[in-house]
Design a protein around this motif. Structure first.
Motif, short mmCIF file in Angstrom:
data_model
loop_
_atom_site.label_atom_id
_atom_site.label_comp_id
_atom_site.label_asym_id
_atom_site.label_seq_id
_atom_site.Cartn_x
_atom_site.Cartn_y
_atom_site.Cartn_z
N ASP A 97 -7.73 11.14 1.56
CA ASP A 97 -7.74 11.25 0.68
C ASP A 97 -6.42 10.90 -0.91
OD1 ASP A 97 -5.87 13.22 1.48
OD2 ASP A 97 -7.45 15.35 0.70
N ILE A 98 -6.15 10.13 -0.20
CA ILE A 98 -4.82 9.78 -1.69
C ILE A 98 -5.81 9.58 -2.80
CG2 ILE A 98 -2.57 8.90 -2.14
CD1 ILE A 98 -2.49 10.73 0.16
N ALA A 99 -5.22 9.95 -4.33
CA ALA A 99 -5.80 9.77 -5.06
C ALA A 99 -5.42 8.32 -5.84
CB ALA A 99 -5.06 10.86 -6.16
N GLN A 102 -6.82 -4.98 0.55
CA GLN A 102 -6.54 -6.15 -1.01
C GLN A 102 -4.66 -6.18 -0.46
OE1 GLN A 102 -7.22 -4.44 -4.39
NE2 GLN A 102 -5.48 -6.37 -5.57
N HIS A 103 -3.80 -5.35 -0.10
CA HIS A 103 -2.88 -5.28 -0.17
C HIS A 103 -2.24 -5.41 1.20
CE1 HIS A 103 -2.74 -4.43 -4.67
NE2 HIS A 103 -3.04 -3.42 -3.69
N PHE A 104 -2.44 -4.86 2.53
CA PHE A 104 -2.32 -5.16 3.61
C PHE A 104 -2.95 -6.22 4.71
CE2 PHE A 104 0.35 -1.88 1.51
CZ PHE A 104 1.80 -2.46 1.71
N PRO A 105 -3.73 -7.03 4.26
CA PRO A 105 -4.13 -7.63 5.06
C PRO A 105 -3.39 -7.69 6.62
CG PRO A 105 -4.20 -9.37 3.50
CD PRO A 105 -3.18 -7.70 3.16
N MET A 106 -2.62 -8.08 6.50
CA MET A 106 -1.71 -8.55 7.92
C MET A 106 -1.93 -7.46 8.65
SD MET A 106 0.37 -7.05 5.17
CE MET A 106 0.66 -9.40 4.08
N LEU A 107 -1.91 -6.18 8.40
CA LEU A 107 -1.34 -4.65 9.46
C LEU A 107 -3.22 -4.80 9.96
CD1 LEU A 107 0.32 -3.05 7.17
CD2 LEU A 107 1.48 -3.89 8.62
N PHE A 151 -12.29 7.74 0.37
CA PHE A 151 -11.75 7.18 1.73
C PHE A 151 -11.82 5.58 1.50
CE2 PHE A 151 -14.72 5.96 6.05
CZ PHE A 151 -13.23 5.24 6.74
N GLN A 152 -13.40 5.03 0.82
CA GLN A 152 -13.11 3.35 0.44
C GLN A 152 -12.04 2.86 -0.45
OE1 GLN A 152 -18.00 4.09 -0.82
NE2 GLN A 152 -17.65 1.80 0.02
N ASN A 153 -11.85 3.75 -0.83
CA ASN A 153 -9.97 3.36 -2.07
C ASN A 153 -8.93 3.47 -1.02
OD1 ASN A 153 -12.04 4.21 -4.30
ND2 ASN A 153 -10.82 5.24 -5.35
N THR A 154 -8.93 3.53 0.15
CA THR A 154 -7.93 4.02 1.49
C THR A 154 -8.37 2.65 2.10
OG1 THR A 154 -7.19 6.16 1.06
CG2 THR A 154 -6.70 4.77 2.89
N LEU A 155 -9.39 2.71 2.37
CA LEU A 155 -9.67 0.80 3.23
C LEU A 155 -9.62 -0.27 2.06
CD1 LEU A 155 -13.29 2.61 4.74
CD2 LEU A 155 -10.87 1.75 6.10
N ALA A 156 -10.37 0.19 1.03
CA ALA A 156 -9.96 -1.43 0.08
C ALA A 156 -8.70 -1.82 -0.10
CB ALA A 156 -10.46 -0.97 -1.13
#
Length: 228
Positions: free
Chosen positions: A117-119, A56-61, A47-52
């Motif tokens: 939960d995407i790896a 990081q990559h799509f801060p505009m969304l 979950f944290q990986n998904t949020l991060a």
């Protein structure tokens, strides 16, 4: 494709929705492979990986997290996301219906549902997924088992949500029933959510540093088709 993503008219009208169970109830299909504490830790790490990733990559969304857990919602707020409490009584599809109502009422024209939960989330895969909305109202990233690992809809409530067994086919059928253009896409990384012990083994192989804490040496070898 990148220029499409960065277009302000698109950014302002898309909301990323991340549903997240209470960690204590997550990863039930890994019972017997992992202890309760390990399953909970794995769930929170993913979950944290998904949020991060999105920060990081799509801060505009804009991102909305919907959960039955106040602790999960508090964690999501630390990543500057919107949050929505759902008591979980109607399952995942009910939680997504509730989130979709929030998305519509907040003025978004499109919605991207991404599981927690995407790896390994891949920047280019997400770009390609969103670019597909150019010529479709429904875009499905198909999971390795025929499920739905990402669902992009425009408008947000273009189709009913039918997450569960073989949901990619169900979502496609709903789109066709509503006379909408639907695209089903197959991505190497976005197809891998961690539901079973084999999924975790593949994640360990692909990202050993990130997943080595959950390596299970007693499990049978991963079959070749799991890498497809």
């Amino acid at each position: 494709m990148t220029s499409f993503l960065l277009a302000p008219c698109f950014i302002d009208k898309l909301c990323v929705v991340i549903p997240m169970k209470s960690p204590s109830r997550s990863k039930q299909r890994l019972v017997g492979s992992l202890s309760d504490s390990s399953r909970e830790k794995l769930s929170l790490t993913l979950f944290q990986n998904t949020l991060a990733f999105f920060k990081q990559h799509f801060p505009m969304l804009d991102v909305l997290v919907v959960s039955e857990s106040l602790d999960v919602l508090s964690l999501a707020q630390s990543y500057e996301t919107n949050t929505l409490f759902d008591d979980g009584s109607k399952g995942l599809n009910g939680a997504l219906d509730f989130a979709c109502d929030w998305v519509k009422q907040s003025g978004y024209d499109s919605q991207l549902i991404v599981p927690s939960d995407i790896a390994l989330l891949d920047y280019q895969e997400i770009i390609d997924l969103m670019a597909a909305i150019h010529d479709a109202q429904v875009v499905i990233a198909v999971a390795k088992d025929g499920g739905t690992n990402a669902l992009l809809t425009s408008p947000p409530d273009a189709i009913p949500f039918e997450y569960g067994c073989d949901s990619a086919s169900a979502h496609r059928a709903n789109a066709l029933r509503n006379r909408l253009v639907c695209r089903s896409l197959h991505f190497a990384n976005l197809a891998l959510d961690i539901d079973h012990s084999e999924d975790l083994q593949v994640a360990v192989i692909r990202q050993p540093e990130q997943f080595k804490a959950w390596k299970q040496t007693s499990l049978p070898p991963v079959k070749e088709q799991y890498y497809a």
